[in-house]
Design a protein around this motif. Structure first.
Motif, PDB file in Angstrom:
ATOM      1  N   HIS A 178       0.830  -1.197   0.000  1.00 39.88           N
ATOM      2  CA  HIS A 178       0.000   0.000   0.000  1.00 39.88           C
ATOM      3  C   HIS A 178       0.870   1.255   0.000  1.00 39.88           C
ATOM      4  O   HIS A 178       0.634   2.200  -0.767  1.00 39.88           O
ATOM      5  N   GLN A 179       1.897   1.261   0.844  1.00 45.78           N
ATOM      6  CA  GLN A 179       2.767   2.432   0.917  1.00 45.78           C
ATOM      7  C   GLN A 179       3.518   2.646  -0.394  1.00 45.78           C
ATOM      8  O   GLN A 179       3.704   3.790  -0.840  1.00 45.78           O
ATOM      9  N   ARG A 180       3.932   1.559  -1.045  1.00 48.01           N
ATOM     10  CA  ARG A 180       4.613   1.684  -2.339  1.00 48.01           C
ATOM     11  C   ARG A 180       3.669   2.267  -3.390  1.00 48.01           C
ATOM     12  O   ARG A 180       4.092   3.055  -4.243  1.00 48.01           O
ATOM     13  N   ALA A 181       2.404   1.881  -3.344  1.00 48.09           N
ATOM     14  CA  ALA A 181       1.434   2.419  -4.297  1.00 48.09           C
ATOM     15  C   ALA A 181       1.231   3.920  -4.070  1.00 48.09           C
ATOM     16  O   ALA A 181       1.108   4.693  -5.022  1.00 48.09           O
ATOM     17  N   VAL A 182       1.186   4.336  -2.817  1.00 47.53           N
ATOM     18  CA  VAL A 182       1.061   5.761  -2.502  1.00 47.53           C
ATOM     19  C   VAL A 182       2.274   6.529  -3.018  1.00 47.53           C
ATOM     20  O   VAL A 182       2.153   7.592  -3.637  1.00 47.53           O
ATOM     21  N   GLU A 183       3.461   5.991  -2.777  1.00 49.93           N
ATOM     22  CA  GLU A 183       4.683   6.667  -3.204  1.00 49.93           C
ATOM     23  C   GLU A 183       4.787   6.723  -4.722  1.00 49.93           C
ATOM     24  O   GLU A 183       5.330   7.697  -5.269  1.00 49.93           O
ATOM     25  N   ARG A 184       4.278   5.711  -5.417  1.00 44.36           N
ATOM     26  CA  ARG A 184       4.324   5.716  -6.875  1.00 44.36           C
ATOM     27  C   ARG A 184       3.503   6.876  -7.445  1.00 44.36           C
ATOM     28  O   ARG A 184       3.948   7.591  -8.345  1.00 44.36           O
ATOM     29  N   VAL A 185       2.301   7.071  -6.912  1.00 44.89           N
ATOM     30  CA  VAL A 185       1.462   8.181  -7.378  1.00 44.89           C
ATOM     31  C   VAL A 185       2.139   9.519  -7.079  1.00 44.89           C
ATOM     32  O   VAL A 185       2.182  10.419  -7.933  1.00 44.89           O
ATOM     33  N   ALA A 186       2.679   9.655  -5.879  1.00 53.17           N
ATOM     34  CA  ALA A 186       3.339  10.909  -5.508  1.00 53.17           C
ATOM     35  C   ALA A 186       4.557  11.175  -6.380  1.00 53.17           C
ATOM     36  O   ALA A 186       4.808  12.316  -6.781  1.00 53.17           O
ATOM     37  N   ASP A 187       5.319  10.131  -6.701  1.00 53.05           N
ATOM     38  CA  ASP A 187       6.509  10.304  -7.540  1.00 53.05           C
ATOM     39  C   ASP A 187       6.135  10.761  -8.946  1.00 53.05           C
ATOM     40  O   ASP A 187       6.831  11.591  -9.540  1.00 53.05           O
ATOM     41  N   LEU A 188       5.063  10.240  -9.494  1.00 55.22           N
ATOM     42  CA  LEU A 188       4.637  10.649 -10.835  1.00 55.22           C
ATOM     43  C   LEU A 188       4.207  12.112 -10.844  1.00 55.22           C
ATOM     44  O   LEU A 188       4.558  12.873 -11.757  1.00 55.22           O
ATOM     45  N   HIS A 189       3.441  12.521  -9.851  1.00 54.18           N
ATOM     46  CA  HIS A 189       3.040  13.927  -9.773  1.00 54.18           C
ATOM     47  C   HIS A 189       4.267  14.826  -9.573  1.00 54.18           C
ATOM     48  O   HIS A 189       4.345  15.916 -10.153  1.00 54.18           O
ATOM     49  N   ARG A 190       5.221  14.363  -8.781  1.00 51.37           N
ATOM     50  CA  ARG A 190       6.429  15.152  -8.537  1.00 51.37           C
ATOM     51  C   ARG A 190       7.244  15.304  -9.823  1.00 51.37           C
ATOM     52  O   ARG A 190       7.803  16.377 -10.103  1.00 51.37           O
ATOM     53  N   LYS A 191       7.307  14.260 -10.624  1.00 49.28           N
ATOM     54  CA  LYS A 191       8.047  14.325 -11.881  1.00 49.28           C
ATOM     55  C   LYS A 191       7.399  15.320 -12.840  1.00 49.28           C
ATOM     56  O   LYS A 191       8.085  16.114 -13.502  1.00 49.28           O
ATOM     57  N   VAL A 192       6.079  15.298 -12.934  1.00 52.71           N
ATOM     58  CA  VAL A 192       5.373  16.245 -13.804  1.00 52.71           C
ATOM     59  C   VAL A 192       5.643  17.673 -13.349  1.00 52.71           C
ATOM     60  O   VAL A 192       5.872  18.572 -14.172  1.00 52.71           O
ATOM     61  N   ARG A 193       5.639  17.903 -12.043  1.00 49.72           N
ATOM     62  CA  ARG A 193       5.889  19.248 -11.531  1.00 49.72           C
ATOM     63  C   ARG A 193       7.305  19.708 -11.873  1.00 49.72           C
ATOM     64  O   ARG A 193       7.507  20.858 -12.284  1.00 49.72           O
ATOM     65  N   ARG A 194       8.285  18.821 -11.763  1.00 49.14           N
ATOM     66  CA  ARG A 194       9.655  19.189 -12.105  1.00 49.14           C
ATOM     67  C   ARG A 194       9.794  19.466 -13.603  1.00 49.14           C
ATOM     68  O   ARG A 194      10.495  20.402 -14.009  1.00 49.14           O
ATOM     69  N   GLN A 195       9.136  18.671 -14.439  1.00 50.22           N
ATOM     70  CA  GLN A 195       9.185  18.912 -15.880  1.00 50.22           C
ATOM     71  C   GLN A 195       8.571  20.266 -16.229  1.00 50.22           C
ATOM     72  O   GLN A 195       9.096  21.000 -17.077  1.00 50.22           O
ATOM     73  N   ARG A 196       7.467  20.590 -15.575  1.00 48.16           N
ATOM     74  CA  ARG A 196       6.796  21.864 -15.842  1.00 48.16           C
ATOM     75  C   ARG A 196       7.694  23.037 -15.422  1.00 48.16           C
ATOM     76  O   ARG A 196       7.802  24.046 -16.134  1.00 48.16           O
ATOM     77  N   LEU A 197       8.359  22.894 -14.284  1.00 48.63           N
ATOM     78  CA  LEU A 197       9.272  23.942 -13.830  1.00 48.63           C
ATOM     79  C   LEU A 197      10.457  24.099 -14.781  1.00 48.63           C
ATOM     80  O   LEU A 197      10.878  25.216 -15.093  1.00 48.63           O
ATOM     81  N   ASP A 198      10.992  22.980 -15.242  1.00 43.75           N
ATOM     82  CA  ASP A 198      12.136  23.036 -16.158  1.00 43.75           C
ATOM     83  C   ASP A 198      11.762  23.760 -17.446  1.00 43.75           C
ATOM     84  O   ASP A 198      12.511  24.614 -17.936  1.00 43.75           O
ATOM     85  N   HIS A 199      10.601  23.440 -18.005  1.00 47.13           N
ATOM     86  CA  HIS A 199      10.159  24.101 -19.233  1.00 47.13           C
ATOM     87  C   HIS A 199       9.928  25.588 -19.001  1.00 47.13           C
ATOM     88  O   HIS A 199      10.297  26.431 -19.839  1.00 47.13           O
ATOM     89  N   ALA A 200       9.352  25.949 -17.867  1.00 48.29           N
ATOM     90  CA  ALA A 200       9.098  27.356 -17.574  1.00 48.29           C
ATOM     91  C   ALA A 200      10.403  28.132 -17.435  1.00 48.29           C
ATOM     92  O   ALA A 200      10.534  29.253 -17.949  1.00 48.29           O
ATOM     93  N   HIS A 201      11.381  27.559 -16.752  1.00 49.30           N
ATOM     94  CA  HIS A 201      12.672  28.230 -16.581  1.00 49.30           C
ATOM     95  C   HIS A 201      13.359  28.453 -17.932  1.00 49.30           C
ATOM     96  O   HIS A 201      13.869  29.553 -18.205  1.00 49.30           O
TER      97      HIS A 201
END
Length: 404
Positions: free
Chosen positions: A243-266
């Motif tokens: 269960h904890q791994r499933a939670v972390e997987r979702v959080a990691d995907l959202h975190r990756k999208v946020r970093r990609q969006r920041l990189d493109h904006a910069h």
């Protein structure tokens, strides 16, 4: 000027455990101070607790609990109490202005991810081993933690924060430094039109593609969410490892999208700042643009509603959020200030309906999303380029109107 730096920390297993305990104890302090304010106001005396009163209790709290609260920096605990005080100040400000108040809430351990240190050298020390090529930061109660310093820090370090993101730990510094030299003048000015089909279009006719990072990650996110939904809703400390791994997987995907969006904006903002002396953009109220569609009651059938285009509006809201206009504009203003460039926000009304040739304003000038055809003079162009050109003209007019 003040500039922030964010570096990845490389703590040992023991240091990771100590960092987690530090967050837990600061969270406990925050919740205890919040509950004290609640209880005091619920009393018949309606007592109002302030920061100064709670800060004065820290000495007794640390002496009573030396193994937990007494282990950490006194200044960082004061910063945690100030954070609570700011939350209440914002709560009362929203009440005063008739906004949705949002009373400060108790924080769960997994929802308290930052500890602030108001001064370098007071409970923390940046570059604590200067004679070692490996950069380290010293934190009271944790020790000397390795830091992956990917760029030099200019100026004097003023404050420091420790932040947890998933399984990673970061240190965020603020450094006071002299105003940098402005970039050489280019003699170029530009207006930009934010969009969905293209991330932005310039008045020069250049289109910057919209990367749509969120949409590209939709399949992986849906799969991760489906797997997470197979687990029941239980307390965090009752979750199984799967269960904890499933939670972390979702959080990691959202975190990756946020970093990609920041990189493109910069990167996009940096290109604009390097190439142009003045950048004009629409003053967008994104919060209002992404509101859900209002329901339409059916006057003939009580309790029923008419179609209101909610599905289409939801898709548009998702696309606007995925583009990250607000993040981009914030970064653009910050980079322009450092480079000595001018950024001007103009009224967005009718920028895509006004003919740049004759000035005729009409909704019929824009028959489709991309095409602009003036019904007055017959001028044809790309609608986004027209919008960017009108934004630039308005920006130049505002700059001329500003006092020297």
């Amino acid at each position: 000027m003040i500039r922030a730096y964010k570096f990845l920390m490389r703590p040992t297993v023991g240091q990771s455990a100590a960092l987690g305990e530090m967050l837990r104890d600061h969270c406990s302090l925050y919740n205890g101070a919040l509950q004290e304010r609640r209880d005091a106001y619920r009393h018949v005396s309606k007592t109002s607790i302030k920061y100064g009163m709670q800060s004065a209790q820290l000495k007794e709290i640390r002496a009573f609990d030396p193994e937990r609260q007494g282990r950490w920096s006194f200044s960082s605990q004061q910063a945690t109490l100030r954070r609570l005080d700011k939350a209440f100040a914002a709560f009362f400000r929203r009440i005063k202005h008739g906004e949705t108040p949002g009373y400060p809430r108790l924080r769960g351990v997994n929802w308290f991810d930052t500890v602030d240190f108001p001064k370098d050298g007071d409970g923390c020390r940046w570059d604590s081993t200067p004679h070692d090529p490996q950069t380290r930061v010293r934190l009271q109660g944790v020790g000397h933690v390795k830091v992956k310093q990917h760029r030099p820090v200019a100026g004097k370090v003023k404050t420091m924060s420790v932040k947890r993101e998933g399984k990673r730990w970061y240190v965020v510094l603020t450094a006071e430094q002299a105003q940098p030299e402005p970039l050489p003048r280019t003699g170029s000015v530009v207006g930009i039109d934010m969009g969905i089909a293209s991330f932005l279009t310039t008045s020069n006719g250049e289109h910057i593609d919209n990367p749509r990072h969120g949409r590209k990650a939709t399949a992986k996110l849906e799969a991760a969410q489906r797997k997470l939904s197979t687990f029941g809703r239980v307390r965090r400390d009752k979750r199984t490892k799967n269960h904890q791994r499933a939670v972390e997987r979702v959080a990691d995907l959202h975190r990756k999208v946020r970093r990609q969006r920041l990189d493109h904006a910069h990167k996009t903002a940096l290109d604009l700042v390097r190439d142009h002396d003045l950048i004009a953009h629409e003053n967008l109220t994104i919060r209002n643009m992404v509101r859900t569609a209002a329901p339409k009651p059916d006057p003939d059938t009580p309790g029923a509603f008419l179609p209101n285009g909610a599905a289409a509006k939801t898709g548009l809201n998702r696309s606007i959020s995925d583009a990250g206009w607000g993040v981009f504009l914030t970064i653009l203003h910050a980079k322009a200030e450092s480079a000595g460039r001018d950024v001007i926000a103009v009224d967005p009304r009718n920028t895509s309906r006004t003919c740049p040739e004759c000035g005729h304003v009409s909704a019929e000038n824009r028959p489709t999303q991309e095409k602009f055809h003036c019904v007055g003079c017959g001028h044809r162009a790309h609608a986004d380029v027209v919008g960017a050109s009108n934004v630039l003209r308005a920006g130049l007019a505002r700059r001329q109107a500003q006092p020297a």
